[in-house]
Design a protein around this motif. Structure first.
Motif, PDB file in Angstrom:
ATOM      1  N   GLY A 103      32.095 -11.988  47.330  1.00 49.35           N
ATOM      2  CA  GLY A 103      31.751 -10.566  47.224  1.00 49.35           C
ATOM      3  C   GLY A 103      30.275 -10.290  47.433  1.00 49.35           C
ATOM      4  N   GLY A 104      29.454 -11.062  46.719  1.00 48.52           N
ATOM      5  CA  GLY A 104      28.003 -10.916  46.869  1.00 48.52           C
ATOM      6  C   GLY A 104      27.523  -9.497  46.637  1.00 48.52           C
ATOM      7  N   ARG A 105      26.653  -9.030  47.560  1.00 49.07           N
ATOM      8  CA  ARG A 105      26.070  -7.689  47.465  1.00 49.07           C
ATOM      9  C   ARG A 105      26.825  -6.678  48.312  1.00 49.07           C
ATOM     10  N   LEU A 106      28.049  -6.998  48.676  1.00 44.34           N
ATOM     11  CA  LEU A 106      28.861  -6.093  49.491  1.00 44.34           C
ATOM     12  C   LEU A 106      29.390  -4.956  48.634  1.00 44.34           C
ATOM     13  N   ARG A 107      29.272  -3.708  49.163  1.00 46.66           N
ATOM     14  CA  ARG A 107      29.811  -2.569  48.423  1.00 46.66           C
ATOM     15  C   ARG A 107      31.345  -2.654  48.421  1.00 46.66           C
ATOM     16  N   GLY A 108      31.919  -2.612  47.249  1.00 47.81           N
ATOM     17  CA  GLY A 108      33.365  -2.828  47.123  1.00 47.81           C
ATOM     18  C   GLY A 108      33.718  -4.304  47.034  1.00 47.81           C
ATOM     19  N   GLY A 109      32.708  -5.154  46.867  1.00 52.72           N
ATOM     20  CA  GLY A 109      32.907  -6.600  46.881  1.00 52.72           C
ATOM     21  C   GLY A 109      33.824  -7.103  45.786  1.00 52.72           C
ATOM     22  N   VAL A 110      33.747  -6.511  44.591  1.00 53.17           N
ATOM     23  CA  VAL A 110      34.586  -6.976  43.487  1.00 53.17           C
ATOM     24  C   VAL A 110      36.056  -6.660  43.767  1.00 53.17           C
ATOM     25  N   ALA A 111      36.310  -5.510  44.376  1.00 50.81           N
ATOM     26  CA  ALA A 111      37.689  -5.152  44.735  1.00 50.81           C
ATOM     27  C   ALA A 111      38.226  -6.103  45.803  1.00 50.81           C
ATOM     28  N   HIS A 211      32.239   3.173  51.888  1.00 50.03           N
ATOM     29  CA  HIS A 211      31.214   3.656  52.811  1.00 50.03           C
ATOM     30  C   HIS A 211      31.093   5.172  52.757  1.00 50.03           C
ATOM     31  N   LEU A 212      32.258   5.860  52.692  1.00 52.99           N
ATOM     32  CA  LEU A 212      32.242   7.324  52.668  1.00 52.99           C
ATOM     33  C   LEU A 212      31.761   7.868  51.329  1.00 52.99           C
ATOM     34  N   ASN A 213      32.060   7.154  50.256  1.00 49.29           N
ATOM     35  CA  ASN A 213      31.667   7.604  48.919  1.00 49.29           C
ATOM     36  C   ASN A 213      31.161   6.406  48.114  1.00 49.29           C
ATOM     37  N   PRO A 214      29.872   6.064  48.256  1.00 52.08           N
ATOM     38  CA  PRO A 214      29.327   4.859  47.609  1.00 52.08           C
ATOM     39  C   PRO A 214      29.489   4.840  46.096  1.00 52.08           C
ATOM     40  N   GLU A 215      29.674   6.008  45.469  1.00 47.05           N
ATOM     41  CA  GLU A 215      29.751   6.055  44.011  1.00 47.05           C
ATOM     42  C   GLU A 215      31.024   5.402  43.468  1.00 47.05           C
ATOM     43  N   ILE A 216      32.070   5.297  44.298  1.00 40.48           N
ATOM     44  CA  ILE A 216      33.334   4.769  43.777  1.00 40.48           C
ATOM     45  C   ILE A 216      33.328   3.244  43.671  1.00 40.48           C
ATOM     46  N   ALA A 217      32.362   2.586  44.344  1.00 42.27           N
ATOM     47  CA  ALA A 217      32.308   1.120  44.315  1.00 42.27           C
ATOM     48  C   ALA A 217      30.859   0.660  44.297  1.00 42.27           C
ATOM     49  N   PRO A 218      30.193   0.771  43.131  1.00 41.49           N
ATOM     50  CA  PRO A 218      28.778   0.387  43.048  1.00 41.49           C
ATOM     51  C   PRO A 218      28.573  -1.096  43.339  1.00 41.49           C
ATOM     52  N   ILE A 219      27.393  -1.419  43.883  1.00 40.83           N
ATOM     53  CA  ILE A 219      27.026  -2.818  44.109  1.00 40.83           C
ATOM     54  C   ILE A 219      26.508  -3.392  42.793  1.00 40.83           C
TER      55      ILE A 219
END
Length: 444
Positions: A103-111, A211-219
């Protein structure tokens, strides 16, 4: 035997009205809350006696014996036992921790990390209940703690946990193979790419939404992982991947049958718990009890459904229903779509075991007569069951997650969270119908 006189002469009704009466009887008895296995057995007995008389009972028992006597059926308790041991060990927890390297620093990485864990767990056992519960215990709290959108986190855990339906060694495909009399090894080979395709659609959905809504999947704010920690995390990947390699590798390499590979899997998971220092008699007994309960349910539903389908076939009902279905259209794809609709509706109310054993003896001969490959149809059926695991009102994945989710997450919120993933499953089903080559049938 005076009670036999209470059963009416059903043969005088004709197959049309008898089919309708059988369907209504099943529906009414299910509404009473009686288990599906006993409902199907009772209806089978009533119609056998009412249509053929007492001499029909041995016909029912012979069909039941042929069902439970299949050598491949031994693989079902083996794979269930694998899942039960996994539930009680720390293998899944370490596997989830190890996926932090991906996952690393990818947005949504934990999902995405959660979905990767789901794929590996699916390739180890093929049972969805345990996987949904494991992800609900491991991944859901972490995503909620990191500030992930609740519905996205819920959907990922349920949809990811249900991947065991598609990715070999899938119990759904094993039961289909037994019912349709097709090679389970071929089914596993054909379902591998579609299963990964579905997981890929989930990943794309997560990336696009993040990508469209960064708030839903914080890094997550994490520092650089030290080398020693990376090595420790990689150890958590080694044993699960080794088990997957030996189970699937032995099947695809032609070294072992599905049944033999299931025994290899149980041995591999058990040895893993020994190496990790987790093995105990309590763990083994608990896993055995869970296996007995799960397999007992599957066997009893199989016995009831086999008896009912056998009686219905002897009555001429399967030919009658086949003519009804094939008479809908001259276009084969329309008939296949109609079957998919029937499976989708049944999936909202019945367990997948009952659906497979009740419908496949009718559907598979039609599919073959239309010129389609029954192996391809098995993969399509498994994809359809993916939808049934998530769809309301009785989607089992939602209830599994609810059992371990925080109290403030309602069942209604879980089902609402699953809607985008159901749409992705329907998209994947449409792709399988439009492009059968995805299953790599030509190479079998």
């Amino acid at each position: 035997m005076e009670w036999l006189s209470l059963i009416p002469d059903l043969k005088s009704m004709g197959i049309e009205w008898a089919t309708f009466a059988m369907f209504v009887s099943l529906l009414l008895l299910l509404l009473t809350g009686m288990p599906l296995a006993f409902v199907t057995l009772l209806v089978a007995l009533i119609f056998a006696l009412g249509w053929f008389g007492p001499m029909a009972v041995p016909l029912i028992t012979s069909r039941i014996f042929s069902f439970v006597n299949s050598f491949v059926f031994v693989s079902v308790p083996m794979f269930v036992l694998m899942a039960a041991i996994l539930d009680r060990s720390g293998i899944a927890r370490d596997l989830f921790d190890a996926m932090r390297l991906v996952g690393g620093r990818l947005r949504g990485g934990v999902a995405i990390q959660t979905l990767l864990v789901a794929v590996v767990l699916a390739a180890m056992s093929g049972i969805i209940g345990g996987e949904v519960v494991l992800l609900g215990l491991l991944a859901l709290p972490q995503m909620l703690r990191l500030g992930y959108d609740r519905r996205l986190a819920i959907g990922v855990c349920c949809a990811g946990g249900a991947l065991g339906t598609m990715i070999p060694p899938s119990i759904v495909l094993i039961v289909y193979g037994l019912t349709a009399n097709v090679s389970i090894g071929d089914l596993f080979t054909a379902s591998f790419v579609p299963g990964l395709m579905l997981a890929g659609l989930y990943v794309i959905y997560i990336l696009v939404r993040a990508h469209l809504n960064p708030e839903i999947a914080p890094i997550p704010e994490v520092g650089e992982i030290p080398r020693a920690e990376k090595l420790r995390l990689l150890k958590g990947l080694f044993l699960p991947l080794l088990v997957v390699f030996f189970v699937l590798g032995s099947i695809y390499g032609g070294i072992a049958s599905v049944t033999e590979a299931s025994a290899v899997g149980v041995l591999g998971v058990t040895l893993s718990t020994v190496i990790r220092g987790e093995f105990s008699m309590n763990l083994l007994l608990g896993a055995a009890r869970q296996t007995l309960a799960t397999v007992g349910m599957i066997v009893w539903i199989g016995i009831g459904a086999t008896a009912l389908v056998g009686v219905f076939n002897l009555m001429g009902g399967i030919n009658f229903v086949s003519q009804l279905i094939t008479g809908i259209s001259e276009e084969p794809i329309i008939i296949i779509l109609f079957m998919m609709l029937i499976l989708f509706v049944l999936g909202m109310f019945l367990d997948w075991v009952g659906i497979a054993l009740l419908t496949m003896p009718i559907f598979v001969p039609i599919v073959v007569s239309l010129g389609y490959d029954p192996v391809w149809f098995g993969v399509v059926f498994a994809m359809n069951m993916q939808v049934s695991f998530l769809s309301p009102p009785f989607g089992p994945a939602a209830f599994y997650l609810k059992s371990v989710a925080p109290p403030d997450i309602s069942l209604g919120e879980i089902f609402r969270s699953l809607l985008p993933f159901i749409c992705l499953q329907i998209l994947a089903l449409g792709l399988l119908l439009a492009f059968p080559g995805i299953t790599l049938i030509e190479g079998l």
